[in-house]
Design a protein around this motif. Structure first.
Motif, short mmCIF file in Angstrom:
data_model
loop_
_atom_site.label_atom_id
_atom_site.label_comp_id
_atom_site.label_asym_id
_atom_site.label_seq_id
_atom_site.Cartn_x
_atom_site.Cartn_y
_atom_site.Cartn_z
N ASN A 19 -105.38 26.75 -4.62
CA ASN A 19 -105.88 25.46 -4.16
C ASN A 19 -105.37 25.19 -2.75
O ASN A 19 -104.22 24.84 -2.55
CB ASN A 19 -105.41 24.39 -5.14
CG ASN A 19 -105.82 23.00 -4.71
OD1 ASN A 19 -106.62 22.83 -3.79
ND2 ASN A 19 -105.26 21.99 -5.38
N VAL A 21 -104.74 23.03 0.15
CA VAL A 21 -104.68 21.58 0.33
C VAL A 21 -104.83 21.22 1.81
O VAL A 21 -105.60 20.34 2.17
CB VAL A 21 -103.35 21.02 -0.22
CG1 VAL A 21 -103.29 19.52 -0.04
CG2 VAL A 21 -103.22 21.37 -1.70
N SER A 41 -108.62 10.88 -3.55
CA SER A 41 -107.54 11.47 -4.33
C SER A 41 -107.59 13.00 -4.25
O SER A 41 -108.66 13.59 -4.32
CB SER A 41 -107.67 11.02 -5.79
OG SER A 41 -106.63 11.56 -6.55
N GLY A 42 -106.44 13.60 -4.05
CA GLY A 42 -106.37 15.05 -4.01
C GLY A 42 -106.68 15.63 -2.64
O GLY A 42 -106.72 16.84 -2.46
N GLY A 44 -104.86 15.53 0.00
CA GLY A 44 -103.69 16.08 0.68
C GLY A 44 -102.86 15.06 1.43
O GLY A 44 -101.98 15.42 2.22
N LYS A 45 -103.09 13.76 1.18
CA LYS A 45 -102.36 12.72 1.91
C LYS A 45 -100.86 12.78 1.60
O LYS A 45 -100.02 12.78 2.51
CB LYS A 45 -102.91 11.33 1.53
CG LYS A 45 -104.41 11.21 1.71
CD LYS A 45 -104.92 9.84 1.32
CE LYS A 45 -104.68 9.45 -0.14
NZ LYS A 45 -105.47 10.24 -1.11
N SER A 46 -100.54 12.79 0.33
CA SER A 46 -99.12 12.85 -0.05
C SER A 46 -98.48 14.14 0.47
O SER A 46 -97.31 14.15 0.86
CB SER A 46 -98.95 12.80 -1.56
OG SER A 46 -99.41 11.57 -2.06
N THR A 47 -99.25 15.20 0.45
CA THR A 47 -98.71 16.49 0.90
C THR A 47 -98.22 16.38 2.35
O THR A 47 -97.17 16.93 2.70
CB THR A 47 -99.79 17.58 0.77
OG1 THR A 47 -100.21 17.63 -0.59
CG2 THR A 47 -99.24 18.93 1.19
N1 LIG Z 1 -96.59 20.46 -6.89
C1 LIG Z 1 -97.91 20.77 -6.93
N2 LIG Z 1 -98.33 21.87 -7.58
C2 LIG Z 1 -99.63 22.19 -7.63
N3 LIG Z 1 -100.60 21.49 -7.04
C3 LIG Z 1 -100.25 20.37 -6.38
C4 LIG Z 1 -98.88 19.96 -6.28
N4 LIG Z 1 -98.83 18.82 -5.57
C5 LIG Z 1 -100.10 18.55 -5.21
N5 LIG Z 1 -100.95 19.46 -5.70
C6 LIG Z 1 -102.40 19.49 -5.49
O1 LIG Z 1 -102.64 19.40 -4.11
C7 LIG Z 1 -103.76 18.57 -3.84
C8 LIG Z 1 -103.36 17.48 -2.86
O2 LIG Z 1 -102.38 16.66 -3.48
P1 LIG Z 1 -101.86 15.33 -2.79
O3 LIG Z 1 -100.84 14.77 -3.73
O4 LIG Z 1 -101.42 15.61 -1.40
O5 LIG Z 1 -103.15 14.44 -2.78
P2 LIG Z 1 -103.30 12.92 -2.37
O6 LIG Z 1 -104.30 12.88 -1.26
O7 LIG Z 1 -102.00 12.31 -2.14
O8 LIG Z 1 -103.99 12.33 -3.67
P3 LIG Z 1 -103.73 10.91 -4.38
O9 LIG Z 1 -104.54 9.89 -3.65
O10 LIG Z 1 -104.27 11.13 -5.77
O11 LIG Z 1 -102.26 10.64 -4.36
C9 LIG Z 1 -104.23 18.07 -5.18
O12 LIG Z 1 -105.33 18.86 -5.56
C10 LIG Z 1 -103.09 18.30 -6.11
O13 LIG Z 1 -103.55 18.58 -7.40
#
Ligand SMILES: Nc1ncnc2c1ncn2[C@@H]1O[C@H](COP(=O)(O)OP(=O)(O)OP(=O)(O)O)[C@@H](O)[C@H]1O
Ligand SMILES: [Mg+2]
Lengths: 259, 218
Positions: A19, A21, A41-42, A44-47
């Motif tokens: 996956n 990101v 959602s998903g 990659g913002k938190s990432t």
């Molecule tokens: N520790 C992890 N192991 C595997 N996949 C992960 C991990 N952390 C995040 N992901 C995946 O990476 C992608 C991005 O995750 P992220 O948390 O950055 O999204 P986001 O934009 O913050 O979403 P949200 O609005 O739901 O918080 C998602 O598909 C998530 O499933």
């Protein structure tokens, strides 16, 4: 606002297994700038925030904070692998507030705030206590210093978490959906607090949020993110009121329907 | 077969001296098991494959060989290669190492129950890995595992008679010596059994109180 870069992402790639990101992210945040990151959602913002906090490591690319390379510090004219001392030095520039507060349940409110200054910065206990009391006052919880986290409401917990992050006096603060676990009314009170904070300090701030009203008020710049790439960015007015991209319009109308 | 109170009073002091040794072996053995188990569990959390498999191997080895053989090996075989350790010290050490394999498992379960957010918050606040482990993670992981650790303590307590096989003068050993000399086994063995029962009950009670104390604090 002066435009020294505070944070630079250079061609950052990050995958979890298959996956992908972040697929070659390039982004610069100026010193003292307040950037709001929005996106589905998903996406990659938190990432992005986790990468800055070293909770995750990029697969490739460079992250520069305050002119220093996070994972490959320059040493003797060459870039080396970061050692624990360098990472701790870099982490001292950054603070983070989490969606689920993550207070330490075994420590009272005051010690939640003082533990890091005392252990990490070797601030004398009395001084740390004094500072923590001031911070609690600032977040509107002066009387809760002796409570256990379990005795607080969600909004109060998040205020303590904000005070705890501030206690280390970082130059960069990261806020990851800090009100999405709270009731709307409580959420807006916490956001008002953060807004005041943003106006009073000269910290660089990155926000991930779904609260468009808050985004409009706090953001110098809004970045819309989808599938690991920046789709569109600009002032709140540009991105939220007059989005150029169809994908942004679609996302914003979905958000509007949800709220 | 009649119960002889005179004999009971006569042998009680000797048995009680054995009780002291039994308790000593249990307490020191458990302290060793608690410390060593925490080290194993901590090592298993390090992001290092080699250490992980090495520790796993050690733990498996300890668990899959009988305690009695471990005792015999350390007491009878080690002297052949020039390592002579007093019987009680050997007993305590082997008990401690043996039970560390079980306490490690309990610690590991306790540590895994700590939400990842706690580790993230600790890192964001720039605690060192060691500070995180000792000041943030372990204090949260301990209260829920008190009952399981208590079970290990009582199990170890009940394993201490095995030390009689390597000449440690704990309760059972003394009871058997008395029996062999006086041809009365009923009283000494009953006495030892009752003492084990009473102390196990006492320990259970204390463990229960400890856990309630720890839980009430939050
Ligand atoms: N520790 C992890 N192991 C595997 N996949 C992960 C991990 N952390 C995040 N992901 C995946 O990476 C992608 C991005 O995750 P992220 O948390 O950055 O999204 P986001 O934009 O913050 O979403 P949200 O609005 O739901 O918080 C998602 O598909 C998530 O499933
Ligand atoms: Mg997220």
């Amino acid at each position: 606002m002066n435009n020294d870069p505070s944070i630079e992402f250079i061609n950052i790639r990050k995958s979890y297994g298959t996956n992908t990101v972040l697929d070659g992210l390039n982004m610069t945040v100026s010193a003292r700038e307040h950037v709001v990151i929005i996106g589905p959602s998903g996406s990659g913002k938190s990432t992005i925030l986790k990468l800055l906090m070293t909770l995750e490591k990029p697969d490739s690319g460079e992250i520069i904070i305050d002119g220093e390379n996070l994972w490959h510090p320059a040493r003797g004219g060459q870039n080396s692998e970061a050692d624990p001392a360098h990472l701790r030095h870099m982490r001292s520039k950054v603070g983070m507030v989490f969606q689920h507060f993550n207070l330490f349940p075994h420590l009272r409110v005051l010690q939640n705030i003082t533990e890091a200054p005392v252990r990490v910065l070797a601030v004398p206990r009395a001084e740390a206590n004094q500072h923590a009391r001031e911070l609690l006052d600032r977040v509107g919880l002066a009387d809760k210093y002796n409570a256990w986290p379990a005795e607080l409401s969600g909004g109060q917990k998040q205020r303590v978490a904000i005070a705890r992050a501030l206690a280390l006096q970082p130059r960069i603060m990261l806020f990851d959906e800090i009100t999405s676990a709270l009731d709307p009314e409580i959420a807006s009170q916490v956001l008002q607090l953060v807004l005041d904070l943003a106006r009073q300090t000269d910290m660089t701030m990155l926000f991930v949020t779904h609260q468009m009203h808050f985004a409009r008020q706090v953001a110098d710049r809004v970045v819309f993110f989808d599938q690991g790439k920046i789709v569109e960015q600009g002032t709140a007015n540009q991105v939220l009121e007059n989005p150029a991209q169809a994908r942004t319009r679609e996302f914003l109308s979905n958000i509007l329907m949800a709220s | 077969m009649t119960w002889n109170w005179t004999l009971v009073w006569h042998i009680l002091p000797m048995i009680l001296r054995g009780t002291v040794i039994t308790v000593e072996a249990t307490v020191l053995g458990m302290l060793l098991a608690l410390l060593l188990g925490l080290i194993w569990a901590g090592l298993l959390f390090l992001p290092n494959r080699f250490i992980f498999w090495l520790v796993r191997l050690i733990i498996e080895f300890i668990r899959d060989t009988p305690l009695l053989i471990q005792l015999f090996f350390c007491y009878y075989v080690l002297p052949e290669i020039g390592v002579t350790i007093p019987a009680l010290v050997t007993g305590i050490t082997v008990l401690g190492i043996n039970y560390s394999a079980y306490t490690a498992e309990v610690y590991r379960a306790g540590l895994q129950n700590i939400p990842v957010g706690q580790w993230n918050a600790a890192k964001a606040l720039n605690f060192t890995p060691w500070q995180t482990f000792i000041r943030i993670i372990v204090p949260q992981a301990l209260p829920p595992i008190v009952p399981a650790m208590g079970n290990n303590l009582i199990a170890m307590f009940k394993d201490t008679p095995l030390l009689s096989t390597i000449t440690v003068m704990e309760m059972l050993n003394r009871a058997m010596i008395i029996g062999d000399k006086s041809f009365h086994y009923l009283e000494p063995l009953t006495l030892v059994g009752v003492l084990f029962l009473l102390m196990s009950l006492l320990a259970s009670g204390l463990i229960g109180i400890t856990q309630r104390k720890l839980l009430v604090r939050r």
